[in-house]
Design a protein around this motif. Structure first.
Motif: not given
Length: 277
Positions: A80-87, A204-207, A253-256
């Protein structure tokens, strides 16, 4: 002078390999420890490869209390944070690069100053505000905290990609009868895909890796995220190092995986974003 080039190239190659080994060694040691039984982890002489590979540490990690709940919390809040920050960054950069208004330069300087502030400096003010608004221990509160943390860099990074898009392309579409939303969706957005991907990866990585904000804002263990869950392996009786390293491996793993899936777009984004500043 040319005779020195092979030597210099060899020296630079060796130095690069040494730096790469030093950088990846902690990750290797994490996976190595996750595959060892406790008797091999606690030896006085380090074992650089497990004598008896075991998956028991991973079984203990995924069966740990609240693992699935905390995983769900991380996925909901982070994505959610990634989507809203990019928008927000997309529309902010469009306004900053396509419209002339008073205070535009000061606004960019302000974003840069905010980006330079340490996250811990904003933690207490955010906690007090969110407490007054009743946003503590909620998905919305943690998501807003993550958005506020990554949005300054997202705007600053994405702005460079907007500057690389000739405004004449949008003007030509406008002459052909396209409205603002059609231009944004059919012209600007496709050209910004590399920049949007690289910005999303940073957000994504930061959050995903945040521990302090989630631990401070979330009161109940059922609302913790995975970084806080990792601390549950440390108890008054000691640390279960094998299970903790297995949990850290699963957490990484998700980040990689995400990075490998979008690696080409990230590379394109880094090259395009560096053209103008």
């Amino acid at each position: 002078m040319n005779s020195h080039k092979p030597i210099r190239h060899a020296v630079m190659t060796v130095l690069g390999l040494l730096f790469a080994a030093a950088y990846f060694f902690p990750f290797y040691w994490m996976v190595n420890s996750a595959l060892k039984p406790r008797s091999e982890i606690m030896t006085s002489t380090p074992l650089f490869w497990p004598k008896h590979i075991t998956m028991q540490n991973f079984v203990v990690a995924i069966t740990q209390t609240n693992f699935m709940i905390n995983l769900k919390n991380s996925l909901i809040v982070v994505f959610s944070a990634v989507v809203f920050s990019v928008i927000f960054a997309f529309f902010a950069c469009y306004a900053l690069t396509r419209f002339c208004f008073r205070g535009r330069a000061a606004f960019m300087v302000g974003i840069l100053v905010i980006q330079m502030l340490p996250g811990t400096a904003m933690l207490i003010p955010q906690f007090l505000v969110f407490n007054q608004l009743g946003l503590l221990n909620t998905y919305l509160g943690l998501m807003l905290a993550y958005v506020s943390a990554v949005l300054p860099f997202s705007i600053w990074n994405l702005r460079n990609f907007f500057l690389n898009i000739p405004i004449e392309v949008e003007e030509a579409a406008m002459i052909d009868g396209a409205n603002t939303w059609q231009i944004l969706w059919h012209i600007t957005f496709p050209l910004l895909v590399p920049g949007l991907v690289s910005t999303s990866i940073f957000a994504f990585i930061s959050a995903w890796n945040d521990y302090l904000t989630a631990y401070t804002f979330m009161k109940d263990q059922s609302m913790y995220t995975l970084p806080v869950w990792l601390a549950s392996f440390t108890t008054p009786r000691g640390v279960d190092y094998g299970s903790q390293m297995a949990a850290a491996t699963l957490f990484s793993l998700p980040v990689v995986i995400v990075f490998l899936l979008v690696q080409r777009k990230v590379t394109e984004g880094a090259a395009l974003g560096a053209v103008k500043g």
